[in-house]
Design an enzyme around this catalytic site. Structure first.
Site, mmCIF file in Angstrom:
data_model
loop_
_atom_site.group_PDB
_atom_site.id
_atom_site.type_symbol
_atom_site.label_atom_id
_atom_site.label_comp_id
_atom_site.label_asym_id
_atom_site.label_seq_id
_atom_site.Cartn_x
_atom_site.Cartn_y
_atom_site.Cartn_z
ATOM 1 N NE ARG A 69 -3.986 1.974 2.251
ATOM 2 C CZ ARG A 69 -4.238 2.926 3.207
ATOM 3 N NH1 ARG A 69 -3.792 2.682 4.373
ATOM 4 N NH2 ARG A 69 -5.246 3.747 3.136
ATOM 5 C CG HIS A 73 -1.098 5.690 0.017
ATOM 6 N ND1 HIS A 73 -1.655 5.876 1.372
ATOM 7 C CD2 HIS A 73 -2.017 4.963 -0.534
ATOM 8 C CE1 HIS A 73 -2.934 5.603 1.108
ATOM 9 N NE2 HIS A 73 -3.459 4.961 0.208
ATOM 10 C CB VAL A 77 1.502 11.943 -2.763
ATOM 11 C CG1 VAL A 77 1.640 13.227 -2.276
ATOM 12 C CG2 VAL A 77 -0.028 11.338 -2.344
ATOM 13 C CG ASP A 81 9.059 11.718 -4.505
ATOM 14 O OD1 ASP A 81 8.086 11.113 -3.916
ATOM 15 O OD2 ASP A 81 9.039 13.004 -4.438
ATOM 16 C CG ASN A 98 -0.015 8.417 3.645
ATOM 17 O OD1 ASN A 98 -0.547 7.583 2.926
ATOM 18 N ND2 ASN A 98 0.303 9.423 3.367
ATOM 19 C CG HIS A 195 -7.760 -3.598 -1.918
ATOM 20 N ND1 HIS A 195 -8.796 -2.576 -1.962
ATOM 21 C CD2 HIS A 195 -6.563 -2.834 -1.453
ATOM 22 C CE1 HIS A 195 -8.357 -1.391 -1.688
ATOM 23 N NE2 HIS A 195 -6.944 -1.240 -1.596
ATOM 24 C CG ASP A 254 -5.948 -15.606 -3.618
ATOM 25 O OD1 ASP A 254 -6.453 -14.470 -3.497
ATOM 26 O OD2 ASP A 254 -5.992 -16.534 -2.828
HETATM 27 C C1 HEM Z 1 -9.358 3.274 -5.494
HETATM 28 C C2 HEM Z 1 -8.273 2.825 -5.379
HETATM 29 C C3 HEM Z 1 -7.847 2.505 -3.690
HETATM 30 C C4 HEM Z 1 -8.765 2.800 -2.462
HETATM 31 C C5 HEM Z 1 -9.885 3.881 -2.493
HETATM 32 C C6 HEM Z 1 -7.992 2.147 -1.586
HETATM 33 C C7 HEM Z 1 -8.370 2.277 -0.031
HETATM 34 C C8 HEM Z 1 -7.668 1.317 0.778
HETATM 35 C C9 HEM Z 1 -8.390 1.584 1.948
HETATM 36 C C10 HEM Z 1 -9.277 2.590 2.780
HETATM 37 C C11 HEM Z 1 -7.629 0.777 2.803
HETATM 38 C C12 HEM Z 1 -7.822 0.406 4.299
HETATM 39 C C13 HEM Z 1 -6.635 1.151 5.066
HETATM 40 C C14 HEM Z 1 -6.632 1.257 6.612
HETATM 41 O O1 HEM Z 1 -7.915 0.916 7.206
HETATM 42 O O2 HEM Z 1 -5.777 1.153 7.274
HETATM 43 C C15 HEM Z 1 -6.700 -0.005 2.179
HETATM 44 C C16 HEM Z 1 -5.771 -0.915 2.304
HETATM 45 C C17 HEM Z 1 -4.875 -1.440 1.332
HETATM 46 N N1 HEM Z 1 -4.703 -1.163 0.101
HETATM 47 FE FE1 HEM Z 1 -5.772 0.188 -0.959
HETATM 48 N N2 HEM Z 1 -7.209 1.499 -1.905
HETATM 49 C C18 HEM Z 1 -6.787 1.585 -3.372
HETATM 50 C C19 HEM Z 1 -5.902 1.232 -4.284
HETATM 51 C C20 HEM Z 1 -4.778 0.504 -4.015
HETATM 52 C C21 HEM Z 1 -3.757 0.322 -4.702
HETATM 53 C C22 HEM Z 1 -3.670 0.700 -5.969
HETATM 54 C C23 HEM Z 1 -2.920 -0.636 -3.681
HETATM 55 C C24 HEM Z 1 -1.400 -1.271 -4.329
HETATM 56 C C25 HEM Z 1 -1.187 -1.396 -5.581
HETATM 57 C C26 HEM Z 1 -3.527 -0.826 -2.642
HETATM 58 C C27 HEM Z 1 -3.084 -1.695 -1.612
HETATM 59 C C28 HEM Z 1 -3.573 -1.893 -0.453
HETATM 60 C C29 HEM Z 1 -3.189 -2.710 0.747
HETATM 61 C C30 HEM Z 1 -2.240 -4.227 0.264
HETATM 62 C C31 HEM Z 1 -4.057 -2.762 1.658
HETATM 63 C C32 HEM Z 1 -3.791 -3.443 2.865
HETATM 64 C C33 HEM Z 1 -3.232 -2.738 4.250
HETATM 65 C C34 HEM Z 1 -2.546 -3.205 5.094
HETATM 66 O O3 HEM Z 1 -3.212 -4.415 5.496
HETATM 67 O O4 HEM Z 1 -1.999 -2.524 6.095
HETATM 68 N N3 HEM Z 1 -4.730 -0.122 -2.524
HETATM 69 N N4 HEM Z 1 -6.983 0.629 0.755
#
Ligand code: HEM
Length: 326
Positions: A69, A73, A77, A81, A98, A195, A254
């Site tokens: 993630r 992020h 932004v 970098d 973040n 996700h 997966d």
């Molecule tokens: C429309 C695009 C996206 C939205 C709105 C979104 C939103 C979110 C949100 C709200 C969370 C939960 C954060 C938390 O409560 O700590 C999350 C977790 C996560 N996101 Fe996304 N995300 C998006 C795209 C992406 C992309 C492009 C990636 C990576 C290539 C990504 C990777 C992850 C991962 C791996 C988690 C789990 C984080 C953890 O377990 O610590 N996300 N995302």
């Protein structure tokens, strides 16, 4: 005869010059990234990063989704970098979206080891790009070659994160934010497939479970799943409790995440929208089979995302520590 010999020598000199200029051009840092950028300047760079990520993952598997993630992020932004890694008051790292990022210590550890092996050579932005690939491999996803040669930015301001995609964004807004950075709708769906690992805090989706004082929930949630989510995230419970984003398979990279979307088991509103909206449903349908092209497409999309706004050549710097500018 003498004149002919001199002419020959001159021609040989010219061709040597051309060859040497070409040779130099091939090894000189060029604008843009390339695979193997550190092969001569720090041949152990990728191994050092991989070992640091593996050690961090063995100690705490949650760093894998955390780092995956983190690069999203970072890249969204001011480009990829390493600005997300800078700590201090009012930096990107302190901004709302973040606050739950995890794995910074793993990047810092890799950097410490790299500075010992090859001082001043490997950028923090590259460490993050390599580490993100390594987290996918560690969770049993695909591997890919990561172009390197990024340099580190010197700016990190919290308010710059305001435009990151959020869980309440409509599909149109998600598409707008991705396309502004050169990523199309298919790449959006593929990248959100990240996700397939990790968790979300109850606070990021609880509004879907309880409308106002416990009224009707988001009708796109499968009823059995809704009951499960309401138990995990009660209305007045702790917003920081974490729930798997890919129920039943949250530690394995997966296609199950897409399958869950097709059954109304997306956790975030922005996830479930990818199924309910006719513009993206066919893409989810193509990706949801275990034999789909998801892994290969994810690797390609990651290379594209990790190249957004990179600093190369004489731009930016190679930070001595990832958490502060030089
Ligand atoms: C429309 C695009 C996206 C939205 C709105 C979104 C939103 C979110 C949100 C709200 C969370 C939960 C954060 C938390 O409560 O700590 C999350 C977790 C996560 N996101 Fe996304 N995300 C998006 C795209 C992406 C992309 C492009 C990636 C990576 C290539 C990504 C990777 C992850 C991962 C791996 C988690 C789990 C984080 C953890 O377990 O610590 N996300 N995302």
């Amino acid at each position: 005869m003498g004149l002919v010999r001199s002419l020959c020598l001159f021609i040989t000199f010219l061709s040597c010059l051309v060859i040497s200029v070409h040779g130099q051009a091939a090894t000189r840092p060029v604008s843009g990234t390339r695979v193997g950028f550190y092969s001569t300047t720090c041949p152990t760079a990728e191994t050092i990063v991989r070992n640091a990520v593996t050690a961090g993952f063995n100690a705490n598997p949650a760093i894998a989704p955390g780092i995956l993630r983190m690069i999203f992020h970072d890249c969204f932004v001011l480009g990829c970098d390493g600005s997300i890694l800078i700590s201090g008051a009012n930096t990107e790292r302190t901004a709302g979206p973040n606050r739950n990022l995890r794995g910074f210590e793993v990047i810092d550890n890799a950097k410490t080891q790299l500075e010992a092996a090859c001082p001043g050579v490997v950028s923090c932005a590259d460490i993050l790009a390599l580490a993100a690939r390594d987290t996918v491999v560690l969770t049993r996803g695909i591997s890919w070659q990561v172009p390197t040669g990024r340099r580190d930015g010197r700016v990190s301001v919290a308010s710059n994160t305001n435009n990151l995609p959020g869980p309440g964004d409509s599909l149109a807004l998600q598409q707008q934010k991705f396309s502004a950075l050169g990523l199309n709708t298919r790449e959006l769906v593929v990248l959100v497939g990240a996700h397939t690992i990790g968790t979300a805090g109850c606070g990021t989706f609880r509004n879907r479970l309880f409308n106002g004082t416990g009224g009707p929930a988001d009708p796109t949630i499968d009823p059995t799943f809704l009951a499960q989510l309401r138990t995990q995230c009660p209305q007045n419970g702790d917003a920081s409790v974490r729930v798997d984003l890919d129920t039943g398979s949250a530690t394995t990279f997966d296609t199950s995440y897409f399958n869950n979307l097709s059954r109304g088991r997306g956790v975030l509103q922005s996830d479930q929208i990818l199924w309910t909206d006719p513009a993206t449903r066919p893409i989810v349908q193509q990706l949801m089979s275990p034999t789909s092209t998801f892994n290969a497409e994810f690797a390609r999309a990651m290379v594209r995302m990790s190249n957004i706004g990179v600093l190369t050549g004489a731009n930016g710097e190679i930070r001595r520590v990832c958490s502060a500018v030089n």
